[in-house]
Design an enzyme around this catalytic site. Structure first.
Site, PDB file in Angstrom:
ATOM      1  N   ARG A 118      63.874  75.621  90.227  1.00  0.00           N
ATOM      2  CA  ARG A 118      63.251  76.935  90.386  1.00  0.00           C
ATOM      3  C   ARG A 118      63.925  77.642  91.559  1.00  0.00           C
ATOM      4  O   ARG A 118      64.231  77.013  92.577  1.00  0.00           O
ATOM      5  CB  ARG A 118      61.748  76.807  90.608  1.00  0.00           C
ATOM      6  CG  ARG A 118      60.998  76.327  89.354  1.00  0.00           C
ATOM      7  CD  ARG A 118      59.500  76.481  89.508  1.00  0.00           C
ATOM      8  NE  ARG A 118      58.770  75.946  88.364  1.00  0.00           N
ATOM      9  CZ  ARG A 118      58.457  76.641  87.276  1.00  0.00           C
ATOM     10  NH1 ARG A 118      58.821  77.915  87.197  1.00  0.00           N
ATOM     11  NH2 ARG A 118      57.790  76.093  86.284  1.00  0.00           N
TER      12      ARG A 118
ATOM     13  N   HIS B 165      56.362  80.407  80.352  1.00  0.00           N
ATOM     14  CA  HIS B 165      55.796  81.730  80.107  1.00  0.00           C
ATOM     15  C   HIS B 165      56.561  82.439  78.989  1.00  0.00           C
ATOM     16  O   HIS B 165      55.961  83.000  78.069  1.00  0.00           O
ATOM     17  CB  HIS B 165      55.858  82.578  81.383  1.00  0.00           C
ATOM     18  CG  HIS B 165      54.762  82.307  82.361  1.00  0.00           C
ATOM     19  ND1 HIS B 165      54.580  81.071  82.948  1.00  0.00           N
ATOM     20  CD2 HIS B 165      53.786  83.121  82.871  1.00  0.00           C
ATOM     21  CE1 HIS B 165      53.543  81.134  83.773  1.00  0.00           C
ATOM     22  NE2 HIS B 165      53.042  82.357  83.743  1.00  0.00           N
TER      23      HIS B 165
ATOM     24  N   ARG C 229      58.885  87.251  85.862  1.00  0.00           N
ATOM     25  CA  ARG C 229      59.150  85.859  86.239  1.00  0.00           C
ATOM     26  C   ARG C 229      60.352  85.769  87.175  1.00  0.00           C
ATOM     27  O   ARG C 229      60.382  84.945  88.088  1.00  0.00           O
ATOM     28  CB  ARG C 229      59.401  85.014  84.988  1.00  0.00           C
ATOM     29  CG  ARG C 229      58.259  85.011  83.991  1.00  0.00           C
ATOM     30  CD  ARG C 229      57.000  84.439  84.586  1.00  0.00           C
ATOM     31  NE  ARG C 229      57.103  83.001  84.766  1.00  0.00           N
ATOM     32  CZ  ARG C 229      56.273  82.287  85.508  1.00  0.00           C
ATOM     33  NH1 ARG C 229      55.299  82.875  86.175  1.00  0.00           N
ATOM     34  NH2 ARG C 229      56.414  80.981  85.608  1.00  0.00           N
TER      35      ARG C 229
ATOM     36  N   HIS D 104      61.776  81.710  88.083  1.00  0.00           N
ATOM     37  CA  HIS D 104      62.764  81.304  87.080  1.00  0.00           C
ATOM     38  C   HIS D 104      64.105  81.974  87.316  1.00  0.00           C
ATOM     39  O   HIS D 104      64.179  83.061  87.891  1.00  0.00           O
ATOM     40  CB  HIS D 104      62.288  81.666  85.671  1.00  0.00           C
ATOM     41  CG  HIS D 104      61.208  80.786  85.146  1.00  0.00           C
ATOM     42  ND1 HIS D 104      61.372  79.434  84.938  1.00  0.00           N
ATOM     43  CD2 HIS D 104      59.933  81.064  84.776  1.00  0.00           C
ATOM     44  CE1 HIS D 104      60.245  78.921  84.469  1.00  0.00           C
ATOM     45  NE2 HIS D 104      59.359  79.885  84.370  1.00  0.00           N
TER      46      HIS D 104
END
Length: 270
Positions: A86, A123, A169, A175
Site C-alpha cells: 500500500r 473496493h 482510493r 492503493h
C-alpha cells in the site's frame, strides 16, 4: 516485501506514487468528498445497501448481487493475502530498506490505514462486480424496450462511479493505480461469468456447501502460509508501523474479516 521486489515493480510503484501525489494536490480542497467516495465503494455496503435494495426491486438480481459480492470479496482476499504493498507504508519502507531518497511524500487521512494487502483493490473489485451486475440486470429487466440512450446512460453512470471510487482510493494513498485497474477488470470479468448462473434457484444445501467451500479455501490458504513460515498478518504490522495516527488503523479491513462476512452473508440470506 520491499527489499525483495524486482526492479519493474519498484518502477511501477514509484510512478504510481507520483500519480497519487498529483491527485492529492489536485483534490486537496475536497478531502471530505474523496473520503465519501471511498465509502461508496466500501465492500461492506455491497451487503448492507446494494444487495437489500436490489433484492427489493428484483429478487433474482438481489440474489445475484449477494453472490457476486461474496465471491468477488472472497477471491480478492485470496489473491491479495500474500502480496500487494500500500502506498502509505511503501513510501516509508522503500526509504528505510532500499535507501531510495527521491520518493515523494504522501498525505494520510482517517480512512488511509487499511490493514490488508493492497493488490488487487477490493473496493474496485467488489464495486465493479456489483454495479456491473446491477447495470446488466437493469438493462435486461428495466429498459429492454427503450432505446440506446437509456442503455448508454446506465454504462456512463457505471463508469463515472467506478472511476470516482478508484480516484478516491488513490487520493487517500491506500492503493497504487495498477491495483485499482486490476481490481476493476477482475470484478467485471467475474460479474460477467456469474450473470450466466441461475443463482435464484439455489437451495439451502447449495448455500451450505458453498459456504463450507469458502471456509475450506481460507483454512487451506492460511495453513499453507503458516507451513511456509510466512506471516499472514504481515500487512497489519506495516499498517501499525507507518500509519500517521494509531486511531486511523482499521483492523477490520484485513482479508480474514472479509471472509467471515462473506460466509455469514451466504448462510444468513437463506
Amino acid at each position: 516485501m520491499i527489499g525483495e521486489e524486482p526492479g519493474i515493480m519498484e518502477y511501477v510503484h514509484l510512478r504510481g506514487v507520483e500519480i497519487i501525489q498529483q491527485i492529492q494536490h489536485t483534490f486537496r480542497h475536497h478531502v471530505d468528498l474523496m473520503q465519501f467516495l471511498t465509502r461508496v465503494g466500501d465492500p461492506r455496503y455491497a451487503f448492507l445497501i446494494y444487495f437489500p435494495l436490489a433484492y427489493c426491486f428484483h429478487r433474482s438480481t438481489g440474489t445475484r448481487v449477494l453472490w457476486i459480492a461474496c465471491l468477488s470479496e472472497w477471491l480478492n482476499g485470496v489473491l491479495k493475502i500474500l502480496h500487494g504493498e500500500r502506498p502509505y507504508w511503501w513510501v516509508n519502507e522503500v526509504r528505510l530498506h532500499d535507501h531510495v531518497v527521491n520518493v515523494p511524500s504522501l498525505e494520510q487521512y482517517s480512512l488511509t490505514c487499511e490493514t490488508g494487502p493492497g493488490s488487487p483493490s477490493g473496493h474496485a473489485m467488489v464495486t465493479s462486480a456489483v454495479l456491473y451486475s446491477i447495470g446488466t440486470s437493469f438493462i435486461k429487466h428495466g429498459v429492454k424496450h427503450t432505446g440506446k440512450l437509456e442503455r448508454s446512460l446506465v454504462w456512463i453512470s457505471f463508469t463515472i462511479v467506478l472511476i470516482a471510487v478508484n480516484i478516491s482510493r488513490l487520493f487517500i494513498a491506500t492503493h497504487f493505480p495498477h491495483q485499482v485497474v486490476a481490481g476493476s477488470i477482475t470484478g467485471i470479468l467475474l460479474a460477467e461469468v456469474v450473470k450466466h448462473e441461475h443463482t435464484n434457484h439455489l437451495t439451502f444445501c447449495h448455500y451450505i456447501v458453498w459456504s463450507l467451500l469458502l471456509v475450506s479455501g481460507v483454512f487451506l490458504t492460511y495453513t499453507g502460509i503458516i507451513l511456509l513460515g510466512l506471516n499472514p498478518l504481515w500487512s497489519l504490522d506495516l499498517a501499525k508501523k507507518w500509519c500517521a495516527r494509531s486511531e486511523w488503523v482499521h483492523p477490520d479491513t484485513t482479508p480474514f474479516f472479509a471472509f467471515v462476512r462473506d460466509v455469514s452473508s451466504l448462510i444468513g440470506k437463506y
